[in-house]
Design a protein around this motif. Structure first.
Motif, mmCIF file in Angstrom:
data_model
loop_
_atom_site.group_PDB
_atom_site.id
_atom_site.type_symbol
_atom_site.label_atom_id
_atom_site.label_comp_id
_atom_site.label_asym_id
_atom_site.label_seq_id
_atom_site.Cartn_x
_atom_site.Cartn_y
_atom_site.Cartn_z
ATOM 1 N N LEU A 67 -10.405 8.492 3.839
ATOM 2 C CA LEU A 67 -9.388 8.380 4.874
ATOM 3 C C LEU A 67 -9.828 9.153 6.109
ATOM 4 C CD1 LEU A 67 -6.536 7.449 5.696
ATOM 5 C CD2 LEU A 67 -5.652 9.545 4.681
ATOM 6 N N GLN A 68 -9.878 8.469 7.248
ATOM 7 C CA GLN A 68 -10.389 9.051 8.477
ATOM 8 C C GLN A 68 -9.248 9.579 9.344
ATOM 9 O OE1 GLN A 68 -13.648 9.420 9.103
ATOM 10 N NE2 GLN A 68 -14.131 8.431 7.148
ATOM 11 N N ARG A 69 -9.557 10.625 10.098
ATOM 12 C CA ARG A 69 -8.606 11.145 11.081
ATOM 13 C C ARG A 69 -8.856 10.439 12.407
ATOM 14 N NH1 ARG A 69 -8.175 17.430 12.818
ATOM 15 N NH2 ARG A 69 -7.594 17.620 10.627
ATOM 16 N N ASN A 70 -7.874 9.723 12.872
ATOM 17 C CA ASN A 70 -8.009 8.965 14.109
ATOM 18 C C ASN A 70 -7.427 9.796 15.238
ATOM 19 O OD1 ASN A 70 -8.102 7.164 16.180
ATOM 20 N ND2 ASN A 70 -7.165 5.475 15.072
ATOM 21 N N SER A 71 -8.286 10.389 16.035
ATOM 22 C CA SER A 71 -7.832 11.207 17.157
ATOM 23 C C SER A 71 -8.428 10.723 18.464
ATOM 24 C CB SER A 71 -8.215 12.674 16.936
ATOM 25 O OG SER A 71 -9.617 12.791 16.788
ATOM 26 N N GLN A 86 -7.056 0.480 5.322
ATOM 27 C CA GLN A 86 -8.439 0.193 5.682
ATOM 28 C C GLN A 86 -9.419 0.972 4.807
ATOM 29 O OE1 GLN A 86 -8.580 1.132 9.839
ATOM 30 N NE2 GLN A 86 -7.446 -0.705 10.467
ATOM 31 N N ALA A 87 -9.059 2.228 4.482
ATOM 32 C CA ALA A 87 -9.928 3.022 3.607
ATOM 33 C C ALA A 87 -9.978 2.433 2.201
ATOM 34 C CB ALA A 87 -9.442 4.470 3.567
ATOM 35 N N GLN A 88 -8.843 1.910 1.723
ATOM 36 C CA GLN A 88 -8.836 1.298 0.400
ATOM 37 C C GLN A 88 -9.669 0.018 0.367
ATOM 38 O OE1 GLN A 88 -7.262 2.360 -2.550
ATOM 39 N NE2 GLN A 88 -7.088 4.277 -1.432
ATOM 40 N N LEU A 89 -9.608 -0.748 1.442
ATOM 41 C CA LEU A 89 -10.363 -1.999 1.469
ATOM 42 C C LEU A 89 -11.861 -1.766 1.647
ATOM 43 C CD1 LEU A 89 -7.966 -4.197 3.645
ATOM 44 C CD2 LEU A 89 -8.309 -4.307 1.177
ATOM 45 N N SER A 90 -12.215 -0.780 2.480
ATOM 46 C CA SER A 90 -13.632 -0.533 2.758
ATOM 47 C C SER A 90 -14.276 0.444 1.788
ATOM 48 C CB SER A 90 -13.804 -0.013 4.189
ATOM 49 O OG SER A 90 -13.060 1.183 4.374
ATOM 50 N N GLY A 91 -13.468 1.201 1.032
ATOM 51 C CA GLY A 91 -14.014 2.144 0.071
ATOM 52 C C GLY A 91 -14.501 3.445 0.666
ATOM 53 N N VAL A 92 -14.114 3.764 1.905
ATOM 54 C CA VAL A 92 -14.522 5.018 2.536
ATOM 55 C C VAL A 92 -13.361 5.991 2.496
ATOM 56 C CG1 VAL A 92 -16.178 3.852 4.030
ATOM 57 C CG2 VAL A 92 -13.838 4.206 4.823
ATOM 58 N N TYR A 112 0.822 -1.216 0.000
ATOM 59 C CA TYR A 112 0.000 0.000 0.000
ATOM 60 C C TYR A 112 0.857 1.269 0.000
ATOM 61 C CZ TYR A 112 -4.223 -2.729 0.866
ATOM 62 O OH TYR A 112 -5.267 -3.609 0.759
ATOM 63 N N SER A 113 2.096 1.171 -0.453
ATOM 64 C CA SER A 113 3.016 2.324 -0.480
ATOM 65 C C SER A 113 3.089 3.003 0.886
ATOM 66 C CB SER A 113 2.586 3.337 -1.551
ATOM 67 O OG SER A 113 2.550 2.750 -2.822
ATOM 68 N N TRP A 114 3.187 2.198 1.931
ATOM 69 C CA TRP A 114 3.117 2.751 3.283
ATOM 70 C C TRP A 114 4.286 3.672 3.591
ATOM 71 C CZ3 TRP A 114 7.125 1.880 6.610
ATOM 72 C CH2 TRP A 114 7.962 0.795 6.359
ATOM 73 N N VAL A 115 5.438 3.444 2.979
ATOM 74 C CA VAL A 115 6.584 4.308 3.255
ATOM 75 C C VAL A 115 6.343 5.716 2.712
ATOM 76 C CG1 VAL A 115 7.801 3.631 1.149
ATOM 77 C CG2 VAL A 115 9.094 4.435 3.114
ATOM 78 N N VAL A 116 5.597 5.825 1.603
ATOM 79 C CA VAL A 116 5.270 7.145 1.049
ATOM 80 C C VAL A 116 4.342 7.902 1.993
ATOM 81 C CG1 VAL A 116 4.256 8.350 -0.914
ATOM 82 C CG2 VAL A 116 5.570 6.264 -1.284
ATOM 83 N N LEU A 117 3.323 7.219 2.496
ATOM 84 C CA LEU A 117 2.386 7.870 3.410
ATOM 85 C C LEU A 117 3.057 8.237 4.727
ATOM 86 C CD1 LEU A 117 -0.674 5.557 2.747
ATOM 87 C CD2 LEU A 117 -0.407 7.914 1.999
ATOM 88 N N ALA A 118 3.973 7.395 5.186
ATOM 89 C CA ALA A 118 4.663 7.695 6.443
ATOM 90 C C ALA A 118 5.495 8.965 6.316
ATOM 91 C CB ALA A 118 5.546 6.514 6.845
ATOM 92 N N TYR A 119 6.277 9.078 5.235
ATOM 93 C CA TYR A 119 7.089 10.287 5.079
ATOM 94 C C TYR A 119 6.220 11.497 4.740
ATOM 95 C CZ TYR A 119 10.701 13.509 3.693
ATOM 96 O OH TYR A 119 11.500 14.617 3.612
ATOM 97 N N LEU A 120 5.114 11.281 4.033
ATOM 98 C CA LEU A 120 4.214 12.393 3.723
ATOM 99 C C LEU A 120 3.672 13.025 4.999
ATOM 100 C CD1 LEU A 120 2.477 14.061 1.732
ATOM 101 C CD2 LEU A 120 0.804 12.211 1.802
ATOM 102 N N LYS A 133 -1.845 2.463 7.943
ATOM 103 C CA LYS A 133 -2.819 1.427 8.283
ATOM 104 C C LYS A 133 -4.239 1.926 8.039
ATOM 105 C CE LYS A 133 -3.934 -1.829 11.978
ATOM 106 N NZ LYS A 133 -3.635 -2.244 13.370
ATOM 107 N N ARG A 134 -4.495 3.196 8.386
ATOM 108 C CA ARG A 134 -5.817 3.767 8.120
ATOM 109 C C ARG A 134 -6.071 3.896 6.621
ATOM 110 N NH1 ARG A 134 -5.342 9.056 10.454
ATOM 111 N NH2 ARG A 134 -3.260 8.612 11.223
ATOM 112 N N PHE A 135 -5.012 4.179 5.846
ATOM 113 C CA PHE A 135 -5.168 4.279 4.393
ATOM 114 C C PHE A 135 -5.507 2.914 3.798
ATOM 115 C CE2 PHE A 135 -3.312 4.026 0.124
ATOM 116 C CZ PHE A 135 -3.989 5.065 -0.496
#
Length: 284
Positions: free
Chosen positions: A151-155, A143-149, A98-106, A139-141
């Motif tokens: 991207l949520q802000r987890n606070s 989940q959003a890709q799998l569920s089709g919703v 899921y290109s997690w390293v890109v999202l982490a540095y972003l 991880k949230r990204f």
């Protein structure tokens, strides 16, 4: 003399063994808050990681708004950003799940940009801390890709964080997992709202109308728009204040600027300001 004949057996394409493709690197299930730790977790060399971060930063400038949290970006813009990164470096999507390293540095880069704006607007304000997000953004990204919703802000604060809060009474900390609920996210949420308010005010001030002080700083080479707040602190806020400054003798103007910005500007910026004042005196 005798020769030994060697017989070569040529394998057909069907019988050749094709190299097995390595599976992508699984995403970690914990937060990474430093770029150095991200490099180690992604198993990149120093030069490779430097090229990767440079590519991500340039793509952010082309596709995203670096003053807005990743979760609040437009879904189309975030998708275009990931597609552009995969086009510039196709090995990232193949190597990392899921290109997690890109999202982490972003997330690290945008948080650093937002803190930079916070420092500029507040001068010596309090350092903005990370929001408490138990779930990593990659991880949230996923989940959003799998569920089709979206991207949520987890606070949400985990119960353990509330139970370890030293500002709560001992009885409240003991019973926090039971009946009592405490909003420990309120201070961080308030600070986050303050950052958003400052950013909106800054963007509104740029587009609200003509500002003679800002126009004067933009006209100087190199531009000195970053020192706009210093001119506000000096009392130079309107065109009348600028006219008063320009009415002084040029020597007094230069001495005042050198005294004010000697330790704040570098050589090029300070001399550019002096040259701008001299040109303004000649034309005025």
């Amino acid at each position: 003399m005798s020769f030994k004949h060697q017989h070569w057996v040529w394998l057909s394409p069907e019988t050749r063994e094709m190299p097995t493709k390595k599976p992508p690197m699984r995403m970690p299930h914990f937060q990474i808050r430093q770029a150095s730790l991200l490099r180690l977790e992604a198993k990149m060399g120093s030069s490779q990681f430097a090229r990767f971060t440079c590519m991500v930063r340039s793509t952010v400038k082309d596709c995203l708004n670096d003053l807005v949290r990743v979760e609040d970006q437009e879904p189309g813009a975030l998708e275009m950003f990931l597609n552009t990164v995969n086009e510039r470096d196709p090995t990232v999507a193949e190597k990392y799940e899921y290109s997690w390293v890109v999202l982490a540095y972003l997330e690290l880069y945008i948080n650093s940009r937002r803190r930079h704006v916070w420092y500029q607007d507040r001068h010596h304000g309090e350092r903005q801390r990370f929001m408490r997000c138990p779930e990593p953004i990659w991880k949230r990204f996923a989940q959003a890709q799998l569920s089709g919703v979206r991207l949520q802000r987890n606070s949400q604060a985990c119960p353990r964080a509330a139970s370890l809060n030293p500002r709560l009474p001992r009885r409240a900390r003991k019973n926090v997992l039971g009946t009592r609920t405490t909003d420990v996210r309120k201070p961080a949420a308030t600070k986050e709202a303050a950052v958003d308010k400052l950013i909106d005010a800054r963007q509104h001030s740029v587009t609200a109308g003509v500002d003679p002080v800002r126009d004067f700083l933009r006209a100087i080479r190199p531009p000195l728009e970053d020192f706009y707040s210093h001119f506000m602190d000096m009392g130079i806020k309107t065109s009348a204040d600028l006219s008063t400054l320009f009415s002084w003798p040029i020597g007094d103007q230069e001495s005042a600027m050198r005294m004010q910005f000697d330790q704040k500007m570098n050589f090029m910026q300070l001399n550019g300001l002096v040259v701008g004042l001299r040109e303004r005196a000649r034309s005025g």
